[in-house]
Design an enzyme around this catalytic site. Structure first.
Site, mmCIF file in Angstrom:
data_model
loop_
_atom_site.group_PDB
_atom_site.id
_atom_site.type_symbol
_atom_site.label_atom_id
_atom_site.label_comp_id
_atom_site.label_asym_id
_atom_site.label_seq_id
_atom_site.Cartn_x
_atom_site.Cartn_y
_atom_site.Cartn_z
ATOM 1 N N PRO A 149 0.830 -1.218 0.000
ATOM 2 C CA PRO A 149 0.000 0.000 0.000
ATOM 3 C C PRO A 149 0.862 1.264 0.000
ATOM 4 O O PRO A 149 0.528 2.253 -0.642
ATOM 5 C CB PRO A 149 -0.810 -0.133 1.297
ATOM 6 N N TYR A 150 1.984 1.211 0.714
ATOM 7 C CA TYR A 150 2.918 2.353 0.695
ATOM 8 C C TYR A 150 3.318 2.691 -0.735
ATOM 9 O O TYR A 150 3.260 3.859 -1.163
ATOM 10 C CB TYR A 150 4.167 2.003 1.533
ATOM 11 N N GLY A 151 3.725 1.670 -1.489
ATOM 12 C CA GLY A 151 4.152 1.885 -2.874
ATOM 13 C C GLY A 151 3.035 2.459 -3.729
ATOM 14 O O GLY A 151 3.280 3.292 -4.607
ATOM 15 N N THR A 153 0.706 4.483 -2.692
ATOM 16 C CA THR A 153 0.548 5.920 -2.390
ATOM 17 C C THR A 153 1.707 6.734 -2.964
ATOM 18 O O THR A 153 1.504 7.858 -3.414
ATOM 19 C CB THR A 153 0.416 6.195 -0.865
#
Ligand code: UGA
Length: 325
Positions: A149-151, A153
Protein backbone atom coordinates in the site's frame (compact mmCIF):
# COMPACT_ATOMS: atom_id res chain seq x y z
CA UNK A 1 18.75 28.84 -5.66
CA UNK A 2 18.09 31.79 -3.35
CA UNK A 3 15.20 30.68 -1.19
CA UNK A 4 14.22 27.04 -0.81
CA UNK A 5 11.55 25.04 1.02
CA UNK A 6 12.38 21.59 2.35
CA UNK A 7 9.41 19.51 3.52
CA UNK A 8 9.94 16.64 5.94
CA UNK A 9 13.02 18.59 6.97
CA UNK A 10 13.61 16.90 10.32
CA UNK A 11 13.55 13.39 8.87
CA UNK A 12 16.44 11.22 7.75
CA UNK A 13 16.77 12.49 4.18
CA UNK A 14 15.25 15.95 4.73
CA UNK A 15 17.68 16.84 7.51
CA UNK A 16 20.66 15.51 5.54
CA UNK A 17 19.59 17.74 2.66
CA UNK A 18 19.13 20.81 4.87
CA UNK A 19 22.52 20.26 6.41
CA UNK A 20 24.12 20.28 2.96
CA UNK A 21 22.07 23.24 1.69
CA UNK A 22 23.15 25.40 4.59
CA UNK A 23 26.72 25.23 3.28
CA UNK A 24 25.60 27.49 0.38
CA UNK A 25 26.35 31.10 1.38
CA UNK A 26 23.33 33.40 1.36
CA UNK A 27 20.77 30.65 0.74
CA UNK A 28 17.55 31.12 2.70
CA UNK A 29 16.12 27.79 3.87
CA UNK A 30 12.58 27.17 5.07
CA UNK A 31 12.44 23.79 6.76
CA UNK A 32 9.01 22.43 7.58
CA UNK A 33 8.22 19.29 9.57
CA UNK A 34 5.22 18.18 11.60
CA UNK A 35 7.22 15.81 13.84
CA UNK A 36 4.79 12.91 13.39
CA UNK A 37 5.11 10.11 15.93
CA UNK A 38 5.93 7.29 13.46
CA UNK A 39 9.24 7.08 15.34
CA UNK A 40 10.29 8.92 18.50
CA UNK A 41 10.40 12.68 18.27
CA UNK A 42 13.77 12.98 19.96
CA UNK A 43 15.38 11.57 16.81
CA UNK A 44 13.93 14.35 14.67
CA UNK A 45 14.81 16.93 17.33
CA UNK A 46 18.37 15.68 17.21
CA UNK A 47 18.38 15.89 13.39
CA UNK A 48 17.02 19.46 13.49
CA UNK A 49 19.45 20.53 16.22
CA UNK A 50 22.12 20.73 13.51
CA UNK A 51 20.31 23.48 11.64
CA UNK A 52 22.08 26.85 11.75
CA UNK A 53 20.96 30.45 11.42
CA UNK A 54 20.22 30.21 7.67
CA UNK A 55 17.41 27.77 8.46
CA UNK A 56 13.93 28.72 9.64
CA UNK A 57 12.36 25.61 11.17
CA UNK A 58 8.57 25.56 10.91
CA UNK A 59 6.78 23.00 13.08
CA UNK A 60 3.57 22.69 11.08
CA UNK A 61 1.50 20.13 9.25
CA UNK A 62 1.66 20.48 5.45
CA UNK A 63 -1.97 19.41 5.33
CA UNK A 64 -3.02 22.54 7.24
CA UNK A 65 -0.34 25.19 6.91
CA UNK A 66 -0.91 28.32 4.76
CA UNK A 67 0.99 27.12 1.70
CA UNK A 68 0.58 30.30 -0.33
CA UNK A 69 2.34 32.25 2.42
CA UNK A 70 4.99 29.57 2.80
CA UNK A 71 5.80 29.53 -0.92
CA UNK A 72 6.21 33.29 -1.22
CA UNK A 73 9.56 34.04 -2.85
CA UNK A 74 10.54 30.36 -2.85
CA UNK A 75 12.34 29.26 -6.03
CA UNK A 76 12.90 25.59 -5.15
CA UNK A 77 10.80 23.07 -3.25
CA UNK A 78 12.30 19.79 -2.07
CA UNK A 79 9.24 17.71 -1.15
CA UNK A 80 10.65 15.00 1.12
CA UNK A 81 7.74 14.81 3.57
CA UNK A 82 5.61 11.70 3.68
CA UNK A 83 4.60 8.64 5.62
CA UNK A 84 7.45 6.17 5.07
CA UNK A 85 7.73 2.43 5.66
CA UNK A 86 6.77 -0.41 3.34
CA UNK A 87 5.82 -3.14 5.79
CA UNK A 88 3.52 -1.21 8.20
CA UNK A 89 1.35 0.27 5.44
CA UNK A 90 -1.45 -2.32 5.67
CA UNK A 91 -4.65 -2.08 7.69
CA UNK A 92 -5.77 0.97 9.60
CA UNK A 93 -2.45 2.77 9.22
CA UNK A 94 -3.18 3.15 5.49
CA UNK A 95 -5.13 6.30 6.41
CA UNK A 96 -1.94 8.15 7.26
CA UNK A 97 -0.21 6.90 4.06
CA UNK A 98 -3.11 8.18 2.00
CA UNK A 99 -3.20 11.52 3.73
CA UNK A 100 0.50 12.25 4.13
CA UNK A 101 1.66 10.87 0.79
CA UNK A 102 -1.24 11.52 -1.57
CA UNK A 103 -3.48 14.28 -0.22
CA UNK A 104 -0.69 16.44 1.14
CA UNK A 105 1.22 16.19 -2.15
CA UNK A 106 -1.88 17.20 -4.09
CA UNK A 107 -2.38 20.17 -1.75
CA UNK A 108 1.22 21.26 -2.27
CA UNK A 109 0.94 20.90 -6.05
CA UNK A 110 -2.23 23.00 -6.11
CA UNK A 111 -0.45 25.72 -4.16
CA UNK A 112 2.50 25.54 -6.57
CA UNK A 113 0.19 26.50 -9.44
CA UNK A 114 0.04 30.04 -8.07
CA UNK A 115 3.60 30.22 -6.77
CA UNK A 116 5.10 32.71 -9.19
CA UNK A 117 8.68 32.49 -7.99
CA UNK A 118 8.85 28.68 -8.26
CA UNK A 119 11.51 27.38 -10.63
CA UNK A 120 11.80 23.72 -9.57
CA UNK A 121 9.99 21.18 -7.42
CA UNK A 122 11.81 17.97 -6.57
CA UNK A 123 9.54 15.16 -5.41
CA UNK A 124 10.85 12.24 -3.36
CA UNK A 125 9.44 9.15 -5.01
CA UNK A 126 10.42 5.59 -4.32
CA UNK A 127 11.67 2.36 -5.87
CA UNK A 128 8.66 0.74 -4.21
CA UNK A 129 6.56 1.93 -7.18
CA UNK A 130 8.11 -0.94 -9.19
CA UNK A 131 7.14 -3.80 -6.87
CA UNK A 132 8.56 -7.00 -8.31
CA UNK A 133 9.75 -5.26 -11.43
CA UNK A 134 9.39 -6.37 -15.01
CA UNK A 135 13.19 -6.60 -15.39
CA UNK A 136 16.50 -5.65 -13.78
CA UNK A 137 18.06 -3.18 -13.90
CA UNK A 138 14.69 -1.46 -14.04
CA UNK A 139 14.10 1.51 -16.31
CA UNK A 140 11.78 4.43 -15.56
CA UNK A 141 9.58 3.37 -18.47
CA UNK A 142 9.00 -0.14 -17.08
CA UNK A 143 5.51 -0.74 -15.79
CA UNK A 144 5.08 0.23 -12.13
CA UNK A 145 3.31 -2.50 -10.17
CA UNK A 146 3.67 -1.76 -6.43
CA UNK A 147 3.58 -4.62 -3.93
CA UNK A 148 2.65 -2.58 -0.86
CA UNK A 149 0.00 0.00 0.00
CA UNK A 150 2.92 2.35 0.69
CA UNK A 151 4.15 1.89 -2.87
CA UNK A 152 0.66 2.56 -4.20
CA UNK A 153 0.55 5.92 -2.39
CA UNK A 154 4.03 6.92 -3.57
CA UNK A 155 3.05 6.04 -7.13
CA UNK A 156 -0.18 8.03 -6.82
CA UNK A 157 1.75 11.03 -5.50
CA UNK A 158 4.30 10.69 -8.29
CA UNK A 159 1.54 10.52 -10.89
CA UNK A 160 0.00 13.67 -9.39
CA UNK A 161 3.36 15.41 -9.61
CA UNK A 162 3.73 14.44 -13.26
CA UNK A 163 0.21 15.43 -14.23
CA UNK A 164 0.45 18.82 -12.51
CA UNK A 165 3.72 19.32 -14.41
CA UNK A 166 2.13 18.37 -17.73
CA UNK A 167 -1.12 20.30 -17.26
CA UNK A 168 0.08 23.41 -15.47
CA UNK A 169 3.76 23.54 -16.36
CA UNK A 170 4.91 23.08 -12.78
CA UNK A 171 8.66 22.54 -13.15
CA UNK A 172 8.64 19.26 -11.27
CA UNK A 173 11.00 16.32 -11.30
CA UNK A 174 10.42 13.06 -9.40
CA UNK A 175 13.34 11.06 -8.02
CA UNK A 176 12.77 7.38 -7.31
CA UNK A 177 15.00 6.66 -4.32
CA UNK A 178 16.24 3.10 -3.82
CA UNK A 179 16.58 1.94 -0.16
CA UNK A 180 18.50 4.87 1.29
CA UNK A 181 20.95 4.24 4.14
CA UNK A 182 23.64 6.05 6.08
CA UNK A 183 23.90 8.18 9.24
CA UNK A 184 20.45 9.10 10.69
CA UNK A 185 18.64 6.29 8.86
CA UNK A 186 15.20 5.72 10.43
CA UNK A 187 15.07 3.22 13.29
CA UNK A 188 12.54 0.99 11.49
CA UNK A 189 14.85 0.47 8.50
CA UNK A 190 17.07 -2.52 7.88
CA UNK A 191 20.61 -1.26 8.47
CA UNK A 192 19.77 0.69 11.62
CA UNK A 193 18.25 -2.47 13.04
CA UNK A 194 21.06 -4.75 11.88
CA UNK A 195 23.95 -2.53 12.97
CA UNK A 196 22.46 -1.63 16.35
CA UNK A 197 21.63 -5.24 17.18
CA UNK A 198 25.06 -6.38 16.05
CA UNK A 199 26.77 -3.73 18.20
CA UNK A 200 24.70 -4.86 21.19
CA UNK A 201 25.29 -8.54 20.48
CA UNK A 202 21.59 -9.21 19.98
CA UNK A 203 20.67 -11.64 17.15
CA UNK A 204 19.73 -9.96 13.85
CA UNK A 205 16.20 -10.66 12.66
CA UNK A 206 16.07 -11.37 8.91
CA UNK A 207 12.72 -11.33 7.13
CA UNK A 208 12.65 -14.32 4.80
CA UNK A 209 15.78 -16.24 3.87
CA UNK A 210 18.04 -13.23 3.27
CA UNK A 211 18.28 -13.79 -0.49
CA UNK A 212 16.40 -10.57 -1.21
CA UNK A 213 18.39 -7.98 -3.15
CA UNK A 214 18.40 -4.21 -2.68
CA UNK A 215 20.03 -1.42 -4.67
CA UNK A 216 21.14 0.35 -1.47
CA UNK A 217 21.83 4.06 -2.00
CA UNK A 218 23.90 6.18 0.35
CA UNK A 219 22.25 9.29 1.73
CA UNK A 220 24.86 11.78 0.48
CA UNK A 221 24.24 10.49 -3.05
CA UNK A 222 20.53 11.17 -2.57
CA UNK A 223 21.36 14.71 -1.39
CA UNK A 224 23.57 15.18 -4.47
CA UNK A 225 20.72 13.99 -6.72
CA UNK A 226 18.30 16.48 -5.15
CA UNK A 227 20.68 19.38 -5.67
CA UNK A 228 21.49 18.27 -9.23
CA UNK A 229 17.76 17.98 -10.02
CA UNK A 230 17.11 21.42 -8.52
CA UNK A 231 19.87 23.19 -10.39
CA UNK A 232 19.87 21.43 -13.79
CA UNK A 233 18.82 23.75 -16.58
CA UNK A 234 16.05 22.98 -19.03
CA UNK A 235 14.46 19.86 -17.57
CA UNK A 236 11.33 18.52 -19.19
CA UNK A 237 8.51 19.14 -16.62
CA UNK A 238 7.38 15.87 -15.08
CA UNK A 239 10.65 14.02 -15.60
CA UNK A 240 10.94 10.82 -13.51
CA UNK A 241 14.40 9.53 -12.62
CA UNK A 242 15.80 6.47 -10.88
CA UNK A 243 18.27 7.40 -8.17
CA UNK A 244 19.84 4.06 -7.37
CA UNK A 245 23.06 3.03 -5.69
CA UNK A 246 24.43 1.24 -8.71
CA UNK A 247 25.16 -2.05 -6.97
CA UNK A 248 22.44 -4.51 -6.15
CA UNK A 249 23.46 -6.36 -3.00
CA UNK A 250 21.98 -9.53 -1.55
CA UNK A 251 20.89 -9.02 2.05
CA UNK A 252 23.02 -11.97 3.24
CA UNK A 253 26.15 -10.33 1.80
CA UNK A 254 25.24 -6.96 3.32
CA UNK A 255 24.84 -8.69 6.68
CA UNK A 256 28.28 -10.29 6.40
CA UNK A 257 29.65 -6.79 5.91
CA UNK A 258 27.68 -5.47 8.90
CA UNK A 259 29.13 -8.26 11.06
CA UNK A 260 32.65 -7.46 9.89
CA UNK A 261 32.36 -3.69 10.39
CA UNK A 262 30.69 -3.93 13.81
CA UNK A 263 32.80 -6.82 15.08
CA UNK A 264 29.56 -8.64 15.91
CA UNK A 265 28.89 -12.34 16.24
CA UNK A 266 26.89 -12.65 13.02
CA UNK A 267 24.03 -14.40 14.78
CA UNK A 268 21.06 -14.30 12.36
CA UNK A 269 17.47 -15.34 13.12
CA UNK A 270 15.33 -15.98 10.05
CA UNK A 271 11.62 -15.22 10.23
CA UNK A 272 8.76 -15.34 7.72
CA UNK A 273 8.66 -12.98 4.74
CA UNK A 274 6.73 -9.81 5.47
CA UNK A 275 3.85 -8.90 3.15
CA UNK A 276 4.76 -5.94 0.97
CA UNK A 277 8.48 -6.72 0.78
CA UNK A 278 9.75 -7.30 -2.74
CA UNK A 279 12.37 -9.86 -3.61
CA UNK A 280 14.59 -7.52 -5.53
CA UNK A 281 15.22 -3.89 -6.44
CA UNK A 282 17.77 -2.66 -8.93
CA UNK A 283 17.54 0.56 -10.88
CA UNK A 284 19.18 1.76 -14.05
CA UNK A 285 20.11 5.38 -13.40
CA UNK A 286 21.52 6.22 -16.85
CA UNK A 287 18.74 8.75 -17.44
CA UNK A 288 19.74 10.66 -14.28
CA UNK A 289 23.31 10.76 -15.59
CA UNK A 290 22.21 12.17 -18.93
CA UNK A 291 19.66 14.69 -17.65
CA UNK A 292 21.03 15.97 -14.32
CA UNK A 293 24.59 14.65 -14.47
CA UNK A 294 24.11 12.41 -11.44
CA UNK A 295 25.65 9.06 -10.64
CA UNK A 296 26.22 7.39 -7.25
CA UNK A 297 29.61 7.90 -5.61
CA UNK A 298 29.55 5.95 -2.35
CA UNK A 299 29.92 2.18 -2.34
CA UNK A 300 28.30 -0.14 0.19
CA UNK A 301 31.41 -0.77 2.34
CA UNK A 302 32.28 2.90 2.70
CA UNK A 303 28.63 3.87 3.28
CA UNK A 304 28.05 1.17 5.87
CA UNK A 305 31.26 2.12 7.66
CA UNK A 306 29.89 5.68 8.01
CA UNK A 307 26.60 4.38 9.36
CA UNK A 308 28.38 2.08 11.85
CA UNK A 309 30.56 4.99 13.04
CA UNK A 310 27.45 7.12 13.50
CA UNK A 311 25.49 4.44 15.35
CA UNK A 312 28.25 3.15 17.62
CA UNK A 313 27.92 5.90 20.26
CA UNK A 314 24.11 5.78 19.91
CA UNK A 315 23.56 2.03 20.13
CA UNK A 316 22.20 2.09 23.70
CA UNK A 317 19.76 4.90 22.82
CA UNK A 318 18.54 3.04 19.73
CA UNK A 319 18.33 -0.35 21.50
CA UNK A 320 14.66 -0.11 22.55
CA UNK A 321 13.71 1.09 19.04
CA UNK A 322 15.15 -1.91 17.24
CA UNK A 323 14.06 -4.67 19.62
CA UNK A 324 17.54 -4.79 21.10
CA UNK A 325 16.62 -4.19 24.74
C1 UGA B 1 13.04 1.33 2.05
C2 UGA B 1 12.29 2.45 2.79
O1 UGA B 1 11.89 2.06 4.07
C3 UGA B 1 11.09 2.95 2.03
O2 UGA B 1 10.57 4.09 2.67
C4 UGA B 1 11.53 3.27 0.64
O3 UGA B 1 10.56 3.84 -0.10
C5 UGA B 1 12.06 2.01 0.02
O4 UGA B 1 13.23 1.65 0.71
C6 UGA B 1 12.36 2.17 -1.44
O5 UGA B 1 13.48 1.96 -1.87
O6 UGA B 1 11.45 2.50 -2.17
P1 UGA B 1 13.12 -1.28 2.23
O7 UGA B 1 13.76 -1.63 0.94
O8 UGA B 1 12.18 -2.26 2.81
O9 UGA B 1 12.32 0.11 2.14
O10 UGA B 1 14.34 -0.93 3.21
P2 UGA B 1 14.80 -1.50 4.61
O11 UGA B 1 13.78 -1.29 5.68
O12 UGA B 1 16.15 -0.95 4.88
O13 UGA B 1 14.89 -3.09 4.38
C7 UGA B 1 15.91 -3.64 3.56
C8 UGA B 1 15.74 -5.15 3.55
O14 UGA B 1 16.01 -5.65 4.86
C9 UGA B 1 14.33 -5.63 3.21
O15 UGA B 1 14.43 -6.74 2.36
C10 UGA B 1 13.73 -6.05 4.54
O16 UGA B 1 12.83 -7.12 4.45
C11 UGA B 1 14.96 -6.48 5.30
N1 UGA B 1 14.82 -6.34 6.78
C12 UGA B 1 14.56 -5.13 7.34
C13 UGA B 1 15.02 -7.46 7.57
O17 UGA B 1 15.28 -8.58 7.07
N2 UGA B 1 14.94 -7.31 8.93
C14 UGA B 1 14.67 -6.11 9.54
O18 UGA B 1 14.64 -6.06 10.78
C15 UGA B 1 14.47 -4.98 8.70
Amino acid sequence: MKKVLVTGAAGFIGSSLVERLQETPGLEILAIDSFTDYYPEFIKEDNASRFGSAVRLIREDLGRVDLAGLLEGVDTVFHQAGQPGVRPSWGQSFDSYLRDNVQVTQRLLEACRSAESLQRLVFASSSSVYGDAERYPTLETDRPQPMSPYGVTKLAAEHLTVLYAKNFGIPAVALRYFTVYGPRQRPDMGFTRFITRSLLDVPIEVYGDGTQVRDFTFVSDIVDANIAAATAEELQPGLVLNVSGGSSVQLRDALTLVTELTGGSGDLRFTDNVPGDVLRTGGDSTLALHTIGWSPKVGIRDGLQQQVDWLRPRAATYAPLVGGA
